[in-house]
Design a protein around this motif. Structure first.
Motif, PDB file in Angstrom:
ATOM      1  N   SER A  25     -10.156  -7.685   1.225  1.00  0.00           N
ATOM      2  CA  SER A  25      -9.538  -7.245  -0.034  1.00  0.00           C
ATOM      3  C   SER A  25     -10.585  -6.762  -1.024  1.00  0.00           C
TER       4      SER A  25
ATOM      5  N   CYS B  60     -11.935  -3.427   0.165  1.00  0.00           N
ATOM      6  CA  CYS B  60     -10.965  -2.347  -0.042  1.00  0.00           C
ATOM      7  C   CYS B  60     -10.951  -1.894  -1.499  1.00  0.00           C
TER       8      CYS B  60
ATOM      9  N   GLN C  97      -9.523  -6.568   6.557  1.00  0.00           N
ATOM     10  CA  GLN C  97      -8.471  -7.322   5.881  1.00  0.00           C
ATOM     11  C   GLN C  97      -7.379  -7.730   6.865  1.00  0.00           C
TER      12      GLN C  97
ATOM     13  N   PHE D 275      -5.495  -4.473  -4.340  1.00  0.00           N
ATOM     14  CA  PHE D 275      -6.379  -5.290  -3.497  1.00  0.00           C
ATOM     15  C   PHE D 275      -7.061  -6.392  -4.307  1.00  0.00           C
TER      16      PHE D 275
ATOM     17  N   VAL E 284       0.817  -1.210   0.000  1.00  0.00           N
ATOM     18  CA  VAL E 284       0.000   0.000   0.000  1.00  0.00           C
ATOM     19  C   VAL E 284       0.852   1.261   0.000  1.00  0.00           C
TER      20      VAL E 284
ATOM     21  N   PHE F 169      -4.587  -1.855   9.342  1.00  0.00           N
ATOM     22  CA  PHE F 169      -4.231  -3.244   9.024  1.00  0.00           C
ATOM     23  C   PHE F 169      -3.347  -3.838  10.104  1.00  0.00           C
TER      24      PHE F 169
ATOM     25  N   ARG G  48      -9.649  -1.961   5.552  1.00  0.00           N
ATOM     26  CA  ARG G  48      -8.285  -2.441   5.811  1.00  0.00           C
ATOM     27  C   ARG G  48      -8.215  -3.154   7.157  1.00  0.00           C
TER      28      ARG G  48
END
Length: 495
Positions: free
Chosen positions: A89, A92, A108, A169, A27, A54, A105
């Protein structure tokens, strides 16, 4: 399980590790397009949360993941982690605002925390004791993880430039679905012999401690001063959560991180070494990228290419160590050699100046990769081979947990070192002057900034000296922990 299924399972595990590590690093290369697309006015201010969401979610669940593996079996836990990761994912990729993207996130991250740690448990269960002691599985997993850390920003930049940021993603979906189907259909692992309770209070306290530590290191010295009420209050709450967590682990019937593990010398030292290695890697990879972009004016995508020698060093050293281990060499030897290479490389990086030839920087990074390549996988193997079989899950996720905490502490310590050294060399100026200074003043600012980065490298080298000392003290599995690892329960039918 047949040999073919074991090989397929190992391949799927390596692919899972690639997904996990790439996604945690990819990212950073797409932040500018994301802000431009979703929130060009206030998006920059919310960027830190895009990364933190995350890591906070992933770290908070790590201790619980290990216990879930020991209670319900690693296969079920891994399928759930992969499913959560893929859901996050997809969300996102479809996000329409920065708020949505940050929240997704976190979803995820809930799955991402299990991809790396639970996968290492699965790899250990796919191998017989002789294969596990050879270190092949842990070393390969460590090598793949290291490569992902090195090439993640480059992969993210390529996807962003040619397909758009949403594909960083979406690309997870086809590979993740392949992994999910492969694990569901082909993976056969030992079942747990009995069902045991879960210490949800202990897991909550561990999550509170990890979250507090990550927030303190993320905010301290940036959004708030280290002596501000916010940081002091957060630090106090974090220490209180740690104290309550240790109390709970000492009294709970089924603790999420049993304190009995710390009575095993190899496990205890392995956890400490992994945390210090996490700090050292943070001081190396992050600040090499900063040096190349700020002091040398290299674009982010091009700067990512300079991590390739490090990736090559990791791969070569890791494969060589695995081959020598299979011939009877001791893992402690490679831990000491890896720490020594890392100390030397960071010492050389600490001598880097604004005019140092870039080929020399590449050589130093290759040496650093050779050091880390010998460290990462061997620690996992030693801990897995030494811990009691019924605690394989919590021991494996414990390794990952301590590495994450080491990363957080490294970010705080080295960030503070960078700013303090720079401000001492440029009184009245902050690090922001590196971006704003022009004319003759810029040369002085860049020189001071480079000197500050050099001190960071030397500080990271000091951390790796501690790793070297601990590696020299670490007794081999054969003499210190084989008894614990060998006391495995009788195998039970595969699921």
């Amino acid at each position: 399980m047949t040999a073919a299924r074991r090989k397929l399972g190992m391949l799927l595990c390596l692919l899972t590790i690639v997904l996990a590590v790439l996604d945690s690093n990819i990212v950073s290369a797409a932040t500018v397009p994301i802000v431009r697309d979703l929130d060009p006015v206030h998006g920059v201010d919310r960027l830190p949360w895009l990364v933190s969401a995350f890591s906070l979610a992933a770290t908070a669940l790590l201790p619980l993941y290990g216990k879930l593996c020991d209670v319900y079996g690693a296969k079920r836990v891994l399928l759930g982690a992969v499913g959560s990761f893929l859901l996050g994912s997809a969300l996102c990729g479809a996000a329409q605002s920065m708020g949505e993207l940050i929240a997704f996130r976190a979803v995820q991250g809930l799955g991402g925390g299990g991809l790396m740690s639970v996968t290492m448990v699965v790899m250990a269960q796919l191998q017989d004791p002789e294969e596990r002691s050879s270190g092949k599985g842990g070393a390969m997993g460590g090598i793949v993880a290291g490569l992902g850390m090195a090439i993640g920003p480059l992969v993210g930049a390529l996807f962003t430039d040619h397909l758009g940021w949403r594909w960083i993603f979406y690309v997870n979906l086809p590979f993740g679905l392949l992994v999910l189907a492969g694990f569901a259909l082909a993976l056969k692992l030992p079942q747990t012999a009995e069902r045991r309770g879960l210490d949800f209070l202990g897991a909550t306290l561990a999550a509170a401690f990890a979250t507090g530590l990550l927030l303190v290191t993320e905010w301290g010295g940036k959004d708030y001063g280290w002596t501000s009420p916010v940081i002091l209050g957060a630090a106090g709450a974090t220490l209180a959560a740690l104290g309550l967590f240790l109390w709970r682990q000492a009294t709970a019937a089924e603790p999420v991180l049993p304190l009995s593990l710390f009575r095993i010398p190899v496990v205890r030292i392995g956890f400490a070494v992994q945390g210090l290695v996490g700090m050292g890697m943070m001081g190396a990879i992050v600040y090499v990228m900063i040096y190349l972009q700020v002091a040398r004016g290299i674009a982010p995508t091009t700067a990512s290419l300079y991590l390739m020698p490090m990736a090559a060093g990791m791969t070569g050293a890791g494969l060589l160590a695995t081959r020598l281990l299979s011939r009877g060499h001791r893992a402690r030897t490679f831990l000491a050699a890896g720490a020594g290479c890392s100390v030397l490389a960071l010492g050389l990086l600490g001598l880097t100046g604004p005019d140092t030839p870039l080929w020399a920087v590449g050589g130093e990074l290759a040496l650093l990769g050779a050091g880390f390549g010998q460290l990462i996988g061997q620690l996992i193997t030693l801990v897995q081979d030494t811990a009691p079989r019924h605690q394989l899950g919590v021991a494996t996720t414990g390794i990952r947990f301590f590495q994450t905490l080491g990363n957080a502490l490294g970010a705080a310590v080295f960030g503070t070192v960078l700013s303090r050294v720079f401000e001492a060399g440029q009184p009245g100026r902050t690090l922001g002057a590196v971006r704003t200074a022009t004319g003759p003043a810029r040369e002085q600012v860049v020189r001071s900034f480079t000197d500050a980065v050099d001190v960071v490298f030397l500080s990271a080298g000091g951390v790796m000296v501690l790793v070297l000392l601990l590696a020299l003290r670490l007794r081999s599995v054969e003499t210190a922990g084989a008894g614990a690892g060998a006391s495995a329960e009788e195998p039970v039918p595969a699921a």
